[in-house]
Write an enzyme that holds these catalytic residues in place. Sequence first.
Site, PDB file in Angstrom:
ATOM      1  N   LYS A 184      -4.981  -2.506   9.336  1.00  0.00           N
ATOM      2  CA  LYS A 184      -5.103  -1.463   8.305  1.00  0.00           C
ATOM      3  C   LYS A 184      -6.279  -1.730   7.378  1.00  0.00           C
ATOM      4  O   LYS A 184      -6.957  -0.805   6.948  1.00  0.00           O
ATOM      5  CB  LYS A 184      -3.809  -1.369   7.482  1.00  0.00           C
ATOM      6  CG  LYS A 184      -2.775  -0.497   8.154  1.00  0.00           C
ATOM      7  CD  LYS A 184      -1.443  -0.511   7.457  1.00  0.00           C
ATOM      8  CE  LYS A 184      -0.383  -0.078   8.470  1.00  0.00           C
ATOM      9  NZ  LYS A 184       0.963  -0.159   7.965  1.00  0.00           N
ATOM     10  N   ASP A 235       3.865   9.602   6.647  1.00  0.00           N
ATOM     11  CA  ASP A 235       2.777   9.694   7.635  1.00  0.00           C
ATOM     12  C   ASP A 235       2.780  11.056   8.316  1.00  0.00           C
ATOM     13  O   ASP A 235       1.756  11.525   8.776  1.00  0.00           O
ATOM     14  CB  ASP A 235       2.948   8.594   8.685  1.00  0.00           C
ATOM     15  CG  ASP A 235       2.737   7.219   8.080  1.00  0.00           C
ATOM     16  OD1 ASP A 235       1.901   7.119   7.159  1.00  0.00           O
ATOM     17  OD2 ASP A 235       3.415   6.263   8.511  1.00  0.00           O
ATOM     18  N   ASN A 256      11.642   8.358   2.207  1.00  0.00           N
ATOM     19  CA  ASN A 256      11.859   6.963   2.597  1.00  0.00           C
ATOM     20  C   ASN A 256      12.457   6.194   1.433  1.00  0.00           C
ATOM     21  O   ASN A 256      12.672   6.746   0.360  1.00  0.00           O
ATOM     22  CB  ASN A 256      10.535   6.337   3.067  1.00  0.00           C
ATOM     23  CG  ASN A 256       9.502   6.381   1.968  1.00  0.00           C
ATOM     24  OD1 ASN A 256       9.635   5.736   0.941  1.00  0.00           O
ATOM     25  ND2 ASN A 256       8.465   7.200   2.174  1.00  0.00           N
ATOM     26  N   ASP A 266      -4.569  10.735   5.165  1.00  0.00           N
ATOM     27  CA  ASP A 266      -4.424   9.382   4.634  1.00  0.00           C
ATOM     28  C   ASP A 266      -5.172   9.283   3.303  1.00  0.00           C
ATOM     29  O   ASP A 266      -6.397   9.380   3.260  1.00  0.00           O
ATOM     30  CB  ASP A 266      -4.959   8.363   5.642  1.00  0.00           C
ATOM     31  CG  ASP A 266      -4.495   6.963   5.294  1.00  0.00           C
ATOM     32  OD1 ASP A 266      -4.715   6.537   4.141  1.00  0.00           O
ATOM     33  OD2 ASP A 266      -3.907   6.301   6.165  1.00  0.00           O
ATOM     34  N   ILE A 267      -4.427   9.117   2.234  1.00  0.00           N
ATOM     35  CA  ILE A 267      -5.016   9.166   0.888  1.00  0.00           C
ATOM     36  C   ILE A 267      -5.946   7.975   0.655  1.00  0.00           C
ATOM     37  O   ILE A 267      -7.113   8.143   0.286  1.00  0.00           O
ATOM     38  CB  ILE A 267      -3.910   9.194  -0.191  1.00  0.00           C
ATOM     39  CG1 ILE A 267      -2.991  10.398   0.034  1.00  0.00           C
ATOM     40  CG2 ILE A 267      -4.514   9.234  -1.593  1.00  0.00           C
ATOM     41  CD1 ILE A 267      -1.703  10.382  -0.766  1.00  0.00           C
ATOM     42  N   VAL A 268      -5.427   6.774   0.894  1.00  0.00           N
ATOM     43  CA  VAL A 268      -6.223   5.579   0.570  1.00  0.00           C
ATOM     44  C   VAL A 268      -7.470   5.493   1.460  1.00  0.00           C
ATOM     45  O   VAL A 268      -8.545   5.118   0.988  1.00  0.00           O
ATOM     46  CB  VAL A 268      -5.338   4.304   0.605  1.00  0.00           C
ATOM     47  CG1 VAL A 268      -5.053   3.830   2.013  1.00  0.00           C
ATOM     48  CG2 VAL A 268      -5.959   3.193  -0.215  1.00  0.00           C
TER      49      VAL A 268
HETATM   50  O1  C5P Z   1      -0.602   3.410   7.566  1.00  0.00           O
HETATM   51  P1  C5P Z   1       0.392   3.052   6.524  1.00  0.00           P
HETATM   52  O2  C5P Z   1       1.148   4.233   5.970  1.00  0.00           O
HETATM   53  O3  C5P Z   1       1.331   1.947   6.899  1.00  0.00           O
HETATM   54  O4  C5P Z   1      -0.524   2.437   5.361  1.00  0.00           O
HETATM   55  C1  C5P Z   1       0.007   2.045   4.147  1.00  0.00           C
HETATM   56  C2  C5P Z   1      -1.055   2.165   3.088  1.00  0.00           C
HETATM   57  O5  C5P Z   1      -1.746   3.403   3.189  1.00  0.00           O
HETATM   58  C3  C5P Z   1      -0.425   2.193   1.717  1.00  0.00           C
HETATM   59  O6  C5P Z   1      -1.354   1.651   0.799  1.00  0.00           O
HETATM   60  C4  C5P Z   1      -0.217   3.689   1.472  1.00  0.00           C
HETATM   61  O7  C5P Z   1      -0.147   3.978   0.084  1.00  0.00           O
HETATM   62  C5  C5P Z   1      -1.455   4.275   2.105  1.00  0.00           C
HETATM   63  N1  C5P Z   1      -1.273   5.623   2.663  1.00  0.00           N
HETATM   64  C6  C5P Z   1      -1.907   6.691   2.071  1.00  0.00           C
HETATM   65  N2  C5P Z   1      -1.804   7.967   2.595  1.00  0.00           N
HETATM   66  C7  C5P Z   1      -1.052   8.169   3.694  1.00  0.00           C
HETATM   67  C8  C5P Z   1      -0.392   7.090   4.314  1.00  0.00           C
HETATM   68  C9  C5P Z   1      -0.528   5.834   3.774  1.00  0.00           C
HETATM   69  O8  C5P Z   1      -2.584   6.495   1.044  1.00  0.00           O
HETATM   70  N3  C5P Z   1      -0.956   9.413   4.176  1.00  0.00           N
END
Ligand code: C5P
Length: 359
Positions: A298, A240, A171, A267-269
Site C-alpha cells: 500500500k 472500498d 465496518n 481512493d481518497i489517500v
Molecule cells: O486499501 P485500503 O483500504 O486497505 O487502504 C487503507 C488506507 O487507505 C487507509 O489510510 C484509508 O484511510 C485509505 N483509503 C482511502 N480511500 C479509500 C480506501 C482507503 O483514503 N477509498
Amino acid sequence: MTKAATQFISPLTFQALSAHPVHTELLDADQENAMGHINLARWADLLLIAPATANSLAKFSYGLADDLLSTLYLAVECPVYIAPAMNQAMWYKPATQENIQRLTRHGVTFIGPDEGSQACGDIGPGRMTEPEAIVQSLKLQNSPGILQGTKVLLTAGPTREQLDPVRFISNRSSGKMGYALAEQAQRLGAQVTLISGPVAIPAPKHVQTFFVQSAAEMYDTVMQHMAGQDIMIAAAAVADYTPELVQTEKIKKQNEKTELNLRKTKDIVASVAKLDNRPFTVGFAAETQNLEHYAQDKLRRKNLDMIAANWVGQAEGGFDSDCNALQVYWENGQQTFTITDKPQLARQLLALIAERFHA
Ligand code: C5P
C-alpha cells in the site's frame, strides 16, 4: 474556591497571599451582567483545578453545574488540567476511577496524584502533586509543540454506503484512533481539520470537524479542505466498494438468493498523494494477515510517505478497542509501537510523523 475549600482557608487569606481577587459565587452581583462564570471561562487560556476532590471529579464527569467551579468547568473551551487530592480509599473507589476514565475521554489531562502519607494518616495515592511539579508539567505540556505552525488534515471513522432508505454497508471502525490523532495533533500545536464518518464518540475539542456519511462525500470534503495542508493522515476505514444503485424504496425480501452490485470507491489517500503540492501523506493499513507485505504494498501503490499498519480481528487492539499497537513503514525505515492506549500511541506516531515531515 468552592464552599468546602473556604472552610479550610478563607478567601481573604488567598487574596492576600496571591494578590488576586478570589471568586466564590456563581452569580456575582459585582459583575456587570452577573455572569461572572462566563467571563471567567472566556478569559482563561487553560483551566487548572488543584486540588480537585472526588466530589468535584464526579460533578465534572456528569456535567453537574451547581457552583462556580463546576459551572466554570462546563463553560470553558480551553484545555483542562486536574490535580486530584483525596484519601487513598476514595481514590481507589470504582466510582472515582470511572469518573477519571470518563474525564480522560472528555479530553481532561490529569496531573498526579502522588503517593505518600496523607492528611488523614493513611499512606497511598491521593496526595496532590507538589505545586512546583504541577507548574512544571503545565509548562512542558503547553510549550510550542512539535507540530506548531503545521496544518494537519485527518480522516477518521467508518463510512456508510447506502443500499436503500434503511440499510447501509459499513465496518467496525470506532474512530477512536483518528480522533486521538486529531486531539493530540492539536495539542502538539497543529491546526487540525478532521473529516469524520459516523461515530459514537464525542468530537475532539478545538478541532474543526466535518461529518460525512459515504466514501464519496468523504472524498469531496477532503478535497475541499486540502489546499494549504502540510500533513494528511488517513485513519478512516473507507469503504472500498459502494452499491452501484441506491434503491429509493426499501428492498423487499423475496428470493432465496439475491445479488448486490458494488463498484469501487475513489481512493481518497491515493488521490491526495497524486496532487501537485501534495502534503506529507500518511495512510493506515488494518490487516488480518500478511501485515508487512500488505502495508509495504500500500505504501508503494498509493505513493504514501508513511503507513501505519495494525492487526484487526484479534482479541486485543484494533477496531473499537481503547488500545492498539502499530507497525510503521516508510521508504527505507520502519518502527514498532507496542500496545498502549490510543492517545499515547497517537503521540508516539505524531512524533515520528513530525520527525519525518521535518527531515
Ligand atoms: O486499501 P485500503 O483500504 O486497505 O487502504 C487503507 C488506507 O487507505 C487507509 O489510510 C484509508 O484511510 C485509505 N483509503 C482511502 N480511500 C479509500 C480506501 C482507503 O483514503 N477509498
